[in-house]
Design a protein around this motif. Structure first.
Motif, PDB file in Angstrom:
ATOM      1  N   ASP A 160       3.012  -9.097   8.746  1.00 61.68           N
ATOM      2  CA  ASP A 160       4.334  -9.700   8.883  1.00 61.68           C
ATOM      3  C   ASP A 160       5.353  -8.928   8.049  1.00 61.68           C
ATOM      4  O   ASP A 160       6.512  -8.809   8.415  1.00 61.68           O
ATOM      5  N   LYS A 161       4.900  -8.435   6.921  1.00 62.18           N
ATOM      6  CA  LYS A 161       5.803  -7.717   6.038  1.00 62.18           C
ATOM      7  C   LYS A 161       5.040  -6.597   5.346  1.00 62.18           C
ATOM      8  O   LYS A 161       3.894  -6.796   4.946  1.00 62.18           O
ATOM      9  N   LEU A 162       5.669  -5.456   5.244  1.00 62.53           N
ATOM     10  CA  LEU A 162       5.013  -4.319   4.585  1.00 62.53           C
ATOM     11  C   LEU A 162       5.885  -3.812   3.446  1.00 62.53           C
ATOM     12  O   LEU A 162       7.075  -3.554   3.642  1.00 62.53           O
ATOM     13  N   TYR A 163       5.290  -3.690   2.263  1.00 61.76           N
ATOM     14  CA  TYR A 163       5.969  -3.028   1.152  1.00 61.76           C
ATOM     15  C   TYR A 163       5.266  -1.711   0.912  1.00 61.76           C
ATOM     16  O   TYR A 163       4.086  -1.694   0.543  1.00 61.76           O
ATOM     17  N   PHE A 164       5.977  -0.609   1.152  1.00 66.30           N
ATOM     18  CA  PHE A 164       5.397   0.709   0.909  1.00 66.30           C
ATOM     19  C   PHE A 164       5.627   1.047  -0.547  1.00 66.30           C
ATOM     20  O   PHE A 164       6.661   1.618  -0.910  1.00 66.30           O
ATOM     21  N   GLU A 165       4.720   0.641  -1.404  1.00 66.50           N
ATOM     22  CA  GLU A 165       4.925   0.734  -2.844  1.00 66.50           C
ATOM     23  C   GLU A 165       3.659   1.155  -3.573  1.00 66.50           C
ATOM     24  O   GLU A 165       2.544   0.954  -3.061  1.00 66.50           O
ATOM     25  N   PRO A 166       3.800   1.711  -4.778  1.00 66.54           N
ATOM     26  CA  PRO A 166       2.609   2.042  -5.573  1.00 66.54           C
ATOM     27  C   PRO A 166       1.839   0.768  -5.910  1.00 66.54           C
ATOM     28  O   PRO A 166       2.430  -0.312  -6.021  1.00 66.54           O
ATOM     29  N   LEU A 167       0.530   0.900  -6.120  1.00 70.34           N
ATOM     30  CA  LEU A 167      -0.284  -0.279  -6.439  1.00 70.34           C
ATOM     31  C   LEU A 167      -0.491  -0.398  -7.946  1.00 70.34           C
ATOM     32  O   LEU A 167      -1.611  -0.546  -8.424  1.00 70.34           O
ATOM     33  N   THR A 168       0.605  -0.303  -8.689  1.00 65.46           N
ATOM     34  CA  THR A 168       0.501  -0.473 -10.137  1.00 65.46           C
ATOM     35  C   THR A 168       0.904  -1.900 -10.476  1.00 65.46           C
ATOM     36  O   THR A 168       1.545  -2.593  -9.674  1.00 65.46           O
ATOM     37  N   ASN A 201       0.852  -1.184   0.000  1.00 68.00           N
ATOM     38  CA  ASN A 201       0.000   0.000   0.000  1.00 68.00           C
ATOM     39  C   ASN A 201       0.889   1.235   0.000  1.00 68.00           C
ATOM     40  O   ASN A 201       2.081   1.156   0.330  1.00 68.00           O
ATOM     41  N   CYS A 202       0.311   2.375  -0.381  1.00 66.07           N
ATOM     42  CA  CYS A 202       1.112   3.598  -0.492  1.00 66.07           C
ATOM     43  C   CYS A 202       0.460   4.765   0.222  1.00 66.07           C
ATOM     44  O   CYS A 202       0.773   5.908  -0.045  1.00 66.07           O
ATOM     45  N   ASN A 203      -0.481   4.476   1.126  1.00 64.57           N
ATOM     46  CA  ASN A 203      -1.183   5.545   1.834  1.00 64.57           C
ATOM     47  C   ASN A 203      -0.640   5.677   3.258  1.00 64.57           C
ATOM     48  O   ASN A 203      -0.871   4.806   4.085  1.00 64.57           O
ATOM     49  N   PRO A 204       0.061   6.768   3.547  1.00 63.46           N
ATOM     50  CA  PRO A 204       0.729   6.887   4.847  1.00 63.46           C
ATOM     51  C   PRO A 204      -0.221   7.103   6.018  1.00 63.46           C
ATOM     52  O   PRO A 204       0.185   7.006   7.169  1.00 63.46           O
TER      53      PRO A 204
END
Lengths: 490, 607
Positions: free
Chosen positions: B142-150, B128-131
């Motif tokens: 368990d794991k977070l990827y702060f990335e665009p959802l493209t 997700n990319c919403n702070p």
């Protein structure tokens, strides 16, 4: 100082419905607070009228009240639940205002409930601009020139002293509702009237314009032992005049000299101590005049905020969670950083990457609305991206917004195709593009690209937009690389 | 030109060029545009060069200490810090930035999905990319990827993590948009298949399905051009609801009463094309609307609740207030809603959440639309009934059944307390925009009011939304001709009984007088002074009931609406909302509201 043993139950006030200026960042902070305080063994009582939140899940608190967040209803809950303390710093302005009302009406005294996180005096000193300005002056910190007025006549007198443009900010409104910038007397009259109407106490701040100055925020935390840490510095890409919530923001700050940054840090520490936030986080905003380096203090929020959510995500330092622990007596050096496990929360985070946040607006839903950005927040959401460089994070953030764009243009959605414009048309277009950027608009970033494609210099663009040349230089690099990449076109 | 020739100049691209472009943040989509080729060609070429992202860790300390919390972002650099575990793992795609129509509700569903999968012993990975959200708290998953959802960014992570599957039905429209492409790239989509989602979205196929199942639906059609739209509308019969296909939040949706309006809409509102057709439905005027949120495991269906909208058809469901349990429906119709929901869930092979919208007119229940995914109302329903629907859905998606979760036989009729959801609007931020509700969603948030009786729930919801109803004073009423009916008379009589006085515009006052109800007459804005706006500004009116009259009195309605908003006077634009306000005021006059926690309400359901 270990955890307080005189507290058994804690009432947390949420922020209510999502509105512009107060969104799900308070679900994030409230959820963290509920979780950590429950883990610490307290009985957690929560009020929030918003059913869409995670914090109102029955599992997160011991007693969850989905009731209107008004002083009357909170009093009923206090009467029924008899909490020892109230934590009002997690639920935005709504929670803070409700707590202040309960303290002032004597309800808290009646039931023997203590405010934790921020004391009444601290809240008032931070929120009341007059008290705040006095406090800053005492410490030799500058604020913008101006005064509070309660009528149009008073406003007109103050305006004479300041000169245009003038900022109008109504007191005690969310996200600056009813505020604006006036460039002439006609605008000034109508905006003051609108501002007086929107302020619940019919009070408006008339202030010197610091339009075009650079804008910064520091996220600061303090504990009962008077330890102070700066969690994160945030720089606004858009200069002063655009609400932080409507600005592109970058963490850490990119264009301050070390000396300027240290001055700002020192000021922030003085401010949080003077205002008296003893156990928690605050957000402090500064403006710097790019031409002479004069720094002024804009405001302080004695609670977690949209920016603290951003700073938490940008650094990995959970501000709300730590703030909740500080509120119940722990000190920063006693709380382990759960990312490293080795270091305590008194270690300031270090960032070896760049974070960019870009707001998202929904103007097309509101026919006839003015989409110029100003001191009143209008965005409904935001996206954040992390990269090794500003350039990478910036383009990632643009495609994160999900508005059909895949970076800084060059994605088939550009409304001006500079590459196919005949050479002789370019000067005319360049003028149009530069003119268009005079007013801050949601899509101005794409115009920065057109401007550079049309041969504008960094100085020209800076002159019009007041965006720091360092950012413009980076954007120009993106545009220049795009041009190089066309050589490989199939 | 052959494909091989078309890509010829691309052969000159070197790894260095590619790497630099990626380090500058260029997406494959941009490079495809610049190089005049497809995203797929760029992706394949990039991978051939070995230009793939590495994942760095957000560790608070610039790698000075070892980090334990896996919170990552992609970049084009050396050394991947995100170690793939050998656990069974699921990726949940978040909702991206908040917008009107897609907000916190979807974050709630995503986070619940995470909680449920953790309970099932599955490793959870969030993208997700919403702070602002809880889903992007590194503590949540368990794991977070702060990335665009493209597609590009999600596929990169899927390739690195090799999950057993991806959940796309919790994050609103954002993940759904890329679901098909993910599947085409070999990613397993958990829950309802993209095929099932597509079937529900495809009018022709869905219409055929409804006919086969013998479920009534309003007449509908699809227009691919401006001229064709009028023909389709005539065929269906007016009024019609027109909107572009595939959007959430009812963007650019309108109700048209004649061909001129359809033409006007087509001209100004949409670029219609064969790929982007315009959908035209028969609009069931004055129908009652219902929403159902349910979970299906493919075999059994759990109906969480049936919500009745307070505003009549034509107002976007996200802007309408609604109530659980429904208050104006026959047992027969309720049974029909239940039966249709089960039939649809099975026919679409729904595994997970399902939202169905119904309209009821003249005793007939029609299906308006089916969304085999999380809806905006899932958290509201879950809190009203005491069952975490999103959590149950997530467990079902990884193979559990409703039966072994012990919720197969939940009966939504057991819920006795009344829950009301009320929408909250941002009008005060946007001076002078039209304030009347319509098929386009404009609310930013919502509140819930719970009570043992309808009036109490209404009053609490209104107070929560910041529109405290008055308990005494004067009510301004102006209704359009079709609202000059028995309902209006009853509302006015009720207000008089409650001790309010009435002031009305000439037409409405005459109508009231004809039925023996006294009222004061006040000028409309352009009829003279003092007019209704003056009264509002002077604090002489405590509640405004103004049902829209359309074009000819728009100026008046505008002025009245804005005077009410600026002076914080409650402002009601539909008769049904006015009727419920009466109930709320009635309750408020008795005062003595009590507070009760969700835990207490939920315990009562089980008892």
């Amino acid at each position: 100082m270990p955890k307080r043993t005189d507290i058994h139950s804690i009432l947390i006030i949420g922020s209510g419905p999502i509105v512009i200026g107060q969104a799900c960042e308070f679900d994030y902070s409230g959820t963290q607070a509920c979780k950590v305080l429950k883990e610490e063994g307290f009985r957690v009582i929560l009020i929030n009228s918003n059913p869409a939140t995670i914090m109102t899940d029955p599992e997160l608190a011991d007693a969850t009240y989905v009731e209107p967040i008004t002083p009357a209803f909170v009093e009923k809950i206090i009467e029924k639940e008899r909490p020892d303390v109230i934590l009002p710093t997690m639920g935005g302005q709504t929670a803070l205002n409700t707590a202040v009302a309960l303290a002032e009406s004597g309800v808290l005294n009646k039931y023997g409930v203590e405010l934790i996180g921020a004391k009444l005096e601290a809240i008032k000193c931070a929120e009341d601009r007059e008290l705040f300005q006095e406090a800053m002056a005492e410490m030799g910190l500058e604020t913008a020139r101006g005064a509070f007025v309660h009528s149009l006549d008073e406003a007109l007198r103050v305006a004479d002293d300041i000169g245009f443009p003038i900022i109008i900010r109504p007191s005690f409104t969310l996200g600056g509702t009813g505020g604006g910038t006036a460039y002439n007397m006609e605008e000034f009259r109508s905006k003051v009237e609108h501002g007086l109407a929107s302020s619940p106490i019919s009070q408006v701040l008339i202030e010197e314009s610091v339009l075009g100055w650079k804008e910064y925020e520091l996220e600061v935390m303090r504990d009962l032992k008077d330890n102070v840490v700066i969690i994160c510095s945030i720089e606004n890409f858009d200069p002063m005049g655009v609400h932080t919530g409507d600005s592109i923001t970058v963490a850490p700050a990119q264009t301050l000299t070390d000396k300027e940054y240290q001055t700002m840090r020192d000021a922030a520490k003085k401010i949080i101590r003077r205002i008296g936030v003893e156990t928690g986080g605050s957000n402090i905003q500064f403006a710097v005049n790019p031409s002479n380096g004069r720094m002024i203090v804009i405001e302080m929020n004695p609670r977690v905020s949209r920016s603290s959510a951003l700073a938490s995500k940008a650094t990995g330092f959970p501000i709300a969670k730590i703030a909740a622990k500080l509120a119940v007596g722990y000190t920063l050096d006693e709380i382990p950083n759960d990312i490293t496990k080795e270091t305590p929360a008194s270690f300031e985070p270090t960032i070896d990457y760049c974070v960019v946040k870009i707001p998202r607006w929904d103007f097309e839903k509101f026919k006839g609305v003015d989409d110029t950005l100003g001191v009143q927040m209008k965005s409904v959401g935001e996206a954040m991206a992390i990269g090794r460089t500003f350039k990478e994070a910036f383009q990632k953030a643009l495609r994160s917004l999900e508005q059909g764009r895949f970076g800084l243009g060059a994605d088939g959605k550009d409304i001006i195709d500079v590459r196919t414009l005949p050479e002789e048309k370019k000067p005319e277009w360049k003028k149009k593009v530069l003119d268009r950027m005079k007013m801050p608009k949601p899509d101005n970033v794409f115009y920065l690209r057109y401007a550079f494609q049309l041969g504008s210099t960094i100085e020209e663009v800076h002159h019009i937009t007041k965006i720091d040349p360092w950012f413009l230089y980076n954007i120009k690099q993106i545009v220049d690389l795009e041009e190089e990449l066309y050589a490989y076109r199939a | 030109m052959k494909a091989s020739e078309k890509t010829a100049p691309l052969r000159r691209i070197t790894k260095e060029v590619f790497l630099k472009a990626k380090q500058y943040g260029f997406s494959d989509r941009q490079l495809a545009h610049i190089w005049n080729t497809s995203e797929k060609v760029v992706r394949d070429l990039r991978r051939k060069f070995g230009v793939i992202p590495v994942y760095k860790t957000v560790d608070t300390c610039a790698a000075e200490f070892e980090a334990h919390t896996p919170y990552h972002y992609s970049t084009y650099d050396q050394e991947n810090e995100s170690i793939r575990s050998d656990r069974k793992k699921v990726i949940i795609l978040g909702g991206g930035p908040n917008r009107i129509g897609q907000g916190i509700e979807f974050d709630y569903c995503c986070v619940h999905g995470v909680y449920a999968l953790e309970e099932e012993g599955v490793e959870t990975i969030m993208i997700n990319c919403n702070p602002e959200t809880v889903s992007t708290d590194y503590d949540t998953t368990d794991k977070l990827y702060f990335e665009p959802l493209t597609l590009e960014d999600v596929l990169n992570i899927c390739e690195h993590e090799q999950p057993m599957g991806v959940i796309v039905s919790f994050g609103g429209q954002t993940p759904l948009k890329i679901a098909k492409a993910l599947e085409e790239n070999g990613v397993c989509i958990l829950g309802t298949s993209p095929e099932g989602i597509d079937l529900a979205e495809d009018r022709e196929r869905f219409g055929a399905l409804l006919r086969k199942l013998q479920i009534p639906h309003p007449k509908y059609g699809t227009a691919y051009s401006v001229s064709n739209a009028v023909l389709v509308a005539e065929e269906i019969g007016y009024p019609v609801l027109v909107r572009p296909s595939y959007v959430l939040g009812g963007r650019a949706m309108e109700i048209c009463y004649n061909s001129a309006a359809v033409r006007e809409y087509m001209k100004k509102a949409v670029d219609v094309s064969p790929e982007h057709p315009v959908l035209i439905d028969r609009f069931l005027e004055d129908a009652f609307e219902f929403d159902v949120d349910a979970v299906s495991d493919g075999k059994d269906v759990l109906i969480g609740g049936v919500m009745e909208h307070i505003e009549e058809a034509g107002i976007h469901s996200g802007d309408s207030s609604c109530v659980i349990p429904p208050y104006m429906i026959s047992e027969k119709n309720l049974e029909e809603i239940k039966a249709y929901t089960v039939k649809l869930a099975k026919a679409l092979n729904v595994v997970g959440l399902l939202n169905v919208q119904y309209a009821m007119k003249d005793g007939v229940v029609y299906v308006l639309e089916v969304n085999p995914r999380a809806s905006r109302t899932v958290p509201f329903v879950s809190k009203a009934i005491g069952l975490p629907l999103a959590k149950i859905a997530a467990k079902v998606m990884v193979g559990r059944t409703l039966k072994d979760l012990g919720v197969k036989d939940f009966d939504f009729r057991k819920v006795k307390h009344i829950s009301v959801k009320e929408a909250v609007f941002p009008f005060s931020k946007f001076p002078r925009v039209p304030v009347f509700l319509g098929p386009e969603m404009r609310s930013t948030g919502e509140v819930m009011g719970i009570s043992s009786a309808f009036g109490g729930a209404i009053a609490k919801a209104q107070m929560g939304a910041g529109n405290t109803l008055p308990v005494e004073g004067r009510i301004f009423i102006s209704v359009n001709n079709s609202d000059k009916n028995e309902i209006t008379l009853n509302i006015v009589r009720d207000f008089l009984k409650l001790g309010f006085s009435i002031v009305a515009t000439e037409g409405t006052a005459r109508f009231l007088r004809e039925h023996g109800i006294p009222s004061d007459v006040v000028f409309k804005v352009n009829e003279g002074r003092p007019n209704v706006v003056d009264l509002i500004k002077n604090g002489q009116i405590q509640l405004v009931i103004n049902t829209p009259l359309g074009e000819e009195s728009r100026y008046d309605e505008f002025a009245i609406g804005w005077a009410a908003i600026e002076n914080k006077v409650s402002f009601i634009t539909t008769l049904s909302a006015a009727a419920t306000a009466v109930k709320g005021i009635e309750r408020q006059k008795q005062d003595g509201f009590t507070v009760k926690s969700l835990q207490e309400y939920h315990n009562e359901i089980e008892a």
